[in-house]
Design a protein around this motif. Sequence first.
Motif, short mmCIF file in Angstrom:
data_model
loop_
_atom_site.label_atom_id
_atom_site.label_comp_id
_atom_site.label_asym_id
_atom_site.label_seq_id
_atom_site.Cartn_x
_atom_site.Cartn_y
_atom_site.Cartn_z
N ARG B 46 0.85 -1.21 0.01
CA ARG B 46 -0.12 -0.09 0.10
C ARG B 46 0.77 1.28 -0.24
O ARG B 46 0.76 2.35 -0.69
CB ARG B 46 -0.77 0.04 1.32
N GLY B 47 1.94 1.19 0.72
CA GLY B 47 2.88 2.30 0.93
C GLY B 47 3.39 2.81 -0.39
O GLY B 47 3.48 3.95 -0.61
N TRP B 49 2.33 1.77 -3.34
CA TRP B 49 1.70 2.21 -4.38
C TRP B 49 0.94 3.83 -4.07
O TRP B 49 0.76 4.33 -5.12
CB TRP B 49 0.39 1.07 -4.65
N ASN B 50 0.76 3.99 -2.87
CA ASN B 50 0.43 5.44 -2.57
C ASN B 50 1.34 6.54 -3.36
O ASN B 50 0.74 7.36 -3.60
CB ASN B 50 0.55 5.58 -1.00
N PHE B 51 2.70 5.95 -3.48
CA PHE B 51 3.55 6.92 -4.10
C PHE B 51 3.89 6.46 -5.42
O PHE B 51 4.77 6.83 -6.17
CB PHE B 51 4.86 7.43 -3.31
N GLY B 52 3.22 5.81 -6.11
CA GLY B 52 3.12 5.26 -7.58
C GLY B 52 4.38 4.17 -7.86
O GLY B 52 4.83 4.08 -8.93
N ALA B 77 -3.84 -2.49 -3.48
CA ALA B 77 -2.52 -2.51 -4.23
C ALA B 77 -2.33 -3.91 -4.10
O ALA B 77 -0.87 -4.43 -4.42
CB ALA B 77 -1.67 -1.44 -3.11
N TYR B 179 7.21 8.09 -0.39
CA TYR B 179 7.21 9.70 -0.27
C TYR B 179 8.19 10.54 -0.78
O TYR B 179 7.96 11.22 -1.56
CB TYR B 179 6.57 10.04 1.14
N ARG B 182 8.42 10.11 -4.58
CA ARG B 182 7.55 10.84 -5.35
C ARG B 182 7.82 12.53 -5.05
O ARG B 182 7.42 13.20 -5.85
CB ARG B 182 6.03 10.67 -4.79
#
Lengths: 265, 265
Positions: B46-47, B49-52, B77, B179, B182
Amino acid sequence: MLALRSLRAYQAATLLNGLMMPTPTPQPAFVLIRPQMGENIGAAARGMWNFGLDRMRIVDPRDGWPNQKAVAMASGAGRLLDEAQLFEDTGAAIADCDYVYATTARPRGLTKLVLTPEAAMQDARARIAAGQKVAVMFGPERSGMENDDIARANAIISVPVNPDFPSLTLAQCVLLTGYEWRREDVPTEGARTDAVGDWAQKIEIEKLGDHFEDRLQEAGFFFPEHKAENMKLNLRNLWSRLPLTRADVQMLHGMMRQMVRWKDK
Amino acid sequence: MLALRSLRAYQAATLLNGLMMPTPTPQPAFVLIRPQMGENIGAAARGMWNFGLDRMRIVDPRDGWPNQKAVAMASGAGRLLDEAQLFEDTGAAIADCDYVYATTARPRGLTKLVLTPEAAMQDARARIAAGQKVAVMFGPERSGMENDDIARANAIISVPVNPDFPSLTLAQCVLLTGYEWRREDVPTEGARTDAVGDWAQKIEIEKLGDHFEDRLQEAGFFFPEHKAENMKLNLRNLWSRLPLTRADVQMLHGMMRQMVRWKDK
């Protein structure tokens, strides 16, 4: 004579304390608004303390307070929960603050400054250095922040997430904001401080909003009925968004009072 | 002949695909080394995919693979888990990489370049732009990375945590690194205003000032006489200082008109 000696001893002790105790570094308060699961409150406490933040405020937690699941999850950061300040509503939780950020994924059409966590924590640091009290609000896990609460904020913090997968948990959002606070810990050259200085506090803005809303209600401004709620929200949002000093707030109160006096003549 | 036509058709289709499908942006692979709990693998996905980020590699997961708890936690994710590459040991997982970072809280006396997540992701971006293959390694939850694995890394990533509370979870560490990846991607200006920000023009602010000044003059607001000029100046200054949109200006006009209508009733 004894009294004097005691006073001197007290002063000496105070001075010593002042020298020996680390002065608490001013920092933003993190305000959890209506958090649902204790585990998430505990994880938020951990994320804060990971980056040296320990001023937690909690508004109306769903499962009451204290919360054993929060304590279990917070292991190592439990002190933050013991010292957390509890409030019944958002207004009370930020009443003493000069500047408030709302973390939200999607600004919902309110005209509001939108900042990255990076820019927001730079801004927060400059404000705190200038003596302002600053808070960051985090919404409930499932629903996120309500417009009423967002309207109270001066600015929005939006994490630059993947638009295909924007869902961040409460604890993740707290962690990233705390991380940016600490990353900014190295003094930034040219960090600006506002010269104007005497900014109105949140409670003063709140009262200004009350005053205008009440009088305009009597005057029939919020019309038609089905638009009234939205008009009120926009007006609240306007006051909280504007950089108003105490003098500005006094002038605006005075204007409104005079208009009513004129009517009553 | 048919074969040739087919080949050409295939080539054309491939070319078309090449044009229409977005080219996957080169990115670092995130390598989870001997992760223990499936939940943490899912949270790491998840972490990322949160940032692509979507290139996950997994070395020798404790509970085997696939892992249903990972799938349950990854909701949204899950594709990253389906596409994750599995390896028996760390050496195999990074065999094709030109440059590898190890995330660890405390560099354990190895002479190694230590970078913040920020500096590391800047470095990674430059390397990837130059055509290098890059990976970031994350150790097991409980024990962190072993020296054998750290020794394989070219550099260490260390998150600047509170020394009194340095413990970061696997998922937190992945989140912060993602993070930073991104953040480097987002244009440098941190502040942007909401799309609604249709700012009022100078002439509109001027007219707003006229309107309020005229009505407040009639209402007897500028009193006593010897203070009137200064009060008017302060009011003009307020309007021009505030960041007002066209909608704000319309609302303020409307408020004042309504107060006058109320008086005239």
